[in-house]
Design an enzyme around this catalytic site. Sequence first.
Site, PDB file in Angstrom:
ATOM      1  CB  ALA A  36      53.253  44.016  29.958  1.00 50.65           C
ATOM      2  CG  ASP A  37      52.061  49.179  32.469  1.00 50.41           C
ATOM      3  OD1 ASP A  37      52.973  49.004  31.634  1.00 50.41           O
ATOM      4  OD2 ASP A  37      52.069  50.129  33.277  1.00 50.41           O
ATOM      5  NE  ARG A  38      53.370  53.606  28.202  1.00 53.33           N
ATOM      6  CZ  ARG A  38      54.345  54.286  27.637  1.00 53.33           C
ATOM      7  NH1 ARG A  38      55.603  53.911  27.742  1.00 53.33           N
ATOM      8  NH2 ARG A  38      54.061  55.370  26.932  1.00 53.33           N
ATOM      9  CG  ASP A  57      47.490  53.216  34.255  1.00 52.69           C
ATOM     10  OD1 ASP A  57      47.155  53.578  35.403  1.00 52.69           O
ATOM     11  OD2 ASP A  57      47.736  52.033  33.975  1.00 52.69           O
ATOM     12  CB  THR A  60      53.639  53.201  39.920  1.00 53.55           C
ATOM     13  OG1 THR A  60      52.941  52.213  40.671  1.00 53.55           O
ATOM     14  CG2 THR A  60      54.986  53.478  40.546  1.00 53.55           C
ATOM     15  CB  THR A 112      52.198  74.346  54.309  1.00 51.27           C
ATOM     16  OG1 THR A 112      52.876  75.529  54.743  1.00 51.27           O
ATOM     17  CG2 THR A 112      53.181  73.391  53.658  1.00 51.27           C
TER      18      THR A 112
END
Length: 182
Positions: A36-38, A57, A60, A112
């Site tokens: 749905a987000d897409r 986007d 996450t 590092t």
Amino acid sequence: KSLCRNYFQSDPMVVGEEGIDSGIEVHVDRPEEVGADRLVNAVAAHRLFEGPLIVIDFGTATTFDLVDAKGGYCGGAIAPGIDLSLEALHLAAAKLPRIAIRNPGSVIGKTTVSAMQSGIYWGYVALTEGMITRMTKEFGKPTTVVTTGGLAPLFTDATDQIAHLVPDLTLQGLSSIYRLNA
């Protein structure tokens, strides 16, 4: 849904559920699998900019989605999100510390931490540029690139391939879909 019903005495609209019109055509093999987000981001990007578009986007997951000139969702790619990648490095390698993402300035790290920051930052810049180039080539037409998501501001200025940063793109798409269905 329970929260909305119990505390707001309202049934929520859920993008992707039957009966909710997103206002765009979805041109993929299994439309029901598209997040749905897409879809919401595609709706908002098409409303704001002329297409074809690539919507990235940085959340996450890092998603790359192609929207045609008519606003149709054409598919895309999903890569691990930046924070997820950083956490995986820390958890999988005993000597790699947990670090914050930032532009280290130099590609060649001298410590590092700076090497990790370079690998994540410049690696995701290269991923972004590579995906934009490959998606545009495969689509066969020039595209305009729109970014959103929590880490988008960090990457938008790192490449000239990104044209627009819209921090609240998802909310704008949700608002558009709500108005369409209300």
